[in-house]
Design a protein around this motif. Structure first.
Motif, short mmCIF file in Angstrom:
data_model
loop_
_atom_site.label_atom_id
_atom_site.label_comp_id
_atom_site.label_asym_id
_atom_site.label_seq_id
_atom_site.Cartn_x
_atom_site.Cartn_y
_atom_site.Cartn_z
N ALA A 10 0.76 -1.18 0.09
CA ALA A 10 -0.03 0.09 0.05
C ALA A 10 1.01 1.05 -0.11
CB ALA A 10 -0.92 -0.08 1.32
N ARG A 11 1.71 1.31 0.70
CA ARG A 11 2.75 2.41 0.81
C ARG A 11 3.60 2.69 -0.36
NH1 ARG A 11 5.56 2.14 6.78
NH2 ARG A 11 3.46 2.79 8.05
N GLU A 12 4.13 1.50 -0.97
CA GLU A 12 4.72 1.55 -2.18
C GLU A 12 3.93 1.94 -3.33
OE1 GLU A 12 8.04 1.50 -4.51
OE2 GLU A 12 7.96 0.95 -2.34
N ARG A 13 2.64 1.65 -3.47
CA ARG A 13 1.76 1.99 -4.37
C ARG A 13 1.58 3.67 -4.31
NH1 ARG A 13 -2.75 -0.18 -2.84
NH2 ARG A 13 -2.05 -2.35 -4.04
N ILE A 15 3.96 5.98 -2.73
CA ILE A 15 5.34 6.27 -3.07
C ILE A 15 5.51 6.24 -4.70
CG2 ILE A 15 7.65 5.89 -2.88
CD1 ILE A 15 7.16 5.03 0.09
N ASP A 16 5.12 5.40 -5.31
CA ASP A 16 5.37 5.14 -6.85
C ASP A 16 4.76 6.40 -7.36
OD1 ASP A 16 7.09 3.20 -6.93
OD2 ASP A 16 5.65 1.65 -7.25
N ALA A 17 3.34 6.49 -6.95
CA ALA A 17 2.46 7.75 -7.55
C ALA A 17 3.16 9.03 -7.32
CB ALA A 17 0.82 7.58 -7.13
N ILE A 18 3.38 9.10 -6.00
CA ILE A 18 3.95 10.72 -5.59
C ILE A 18 5.40 10.78 -6.59
CG2 ILE A 18 5.37 11.92 -3.80
CD1 ILE A 18 3.12 10.56 -1.86
N SER A 19 6.23 9.68 -6.71
CA SER A 19 7.43 10.08 -7.41
C SER A 19 6.98 10.27 -8.58
CB SER A 19 8.21 8.82 -7.31
OG SER A 19 8.04 7.96 -8.00
#
Length: 176
Positions: A10-13, A15-19
């Motif tokens: 959930a966090r990685e999803r 973080i990917d979107a933010i980046s």
């Protein structure tokens, strides 16, 4: 530990979107990834901790953190008993948005207004020259009209930036 994989996914999803989203605004995905990592970290982080989490060099981490600090998205903090520099994200997304965009907008406004004003001065001087053809003078007059219109836009944009920095914008577009 049960649920850790789902939590990390959930966090990685996010973080990917933010980046990727920050990449749209001129911030590299790696800097966006760092901000996302720090956002989910409950405590301020050292450069060594960031390096370990992201597998990037300490130099790269330092440059990325400095970039985020320049954008007012990360602050250096002090914690008793810790000698290394600590950094944490600005968790107020509204303020992060305001800081990020107003810094960029102010730079753009300043650069464009300066160029327009210099060009207006040059065009006004051109109109005073006697040996210039009427055709060139008419084109210069047209450019002056266009540039004055552009100045009006930049002065409006400057007031808009003021409304973000003063938080008056929330009167017109409430947070909730």
């Amino acid at each position: 530990m049960q649920g850790v994989d789902k939590l990390e996914k959930a966090r990685e999803r996010v973080i990917d979107a933010i980046s990727q989203n920050m990449n749209l605004y001129g911030v590299t995905p790696s800097v966006g990834r760092l901000w996302g990592l720090m956002y989910f970290h409950d405590e301020p982080m050292t450069l060594d901790e960031m390096k370990q989490e992201l597998g990037m060099s300490k130099t790269s981490m330092s440059t990325s953190v400095r970039n985020l600090m320049d954008l007012k998205m990360v602050d250096k903090v002090w914690k008793k008993g810790i000698r290394k520099d600590l950094y944490e994200v600005e968790e107020d997304w509204y303020q992060t948005f305001i800081d990020f965009f107003t810094i960029k907008w102010r730079n753009g406004i300043s650069m464009n207004v300066s160029a327009i004003q210099k060009s207006l001065t040059d065009l006004q001087e051109l109109l005073k020259e006697e040996q210039i053809s009427e055709e060139i003078k008419e084109e210069a007059k047209g450019d002056i009209i266009k540039l004055n219109s552009a100045l009006e836009y930049y002065f409006w944009l400057d007031r808009l930036v003021d409304s973000f920095e003063s938080h008056d914008i929330f009167t017109y577009v409430p947070k909730k």
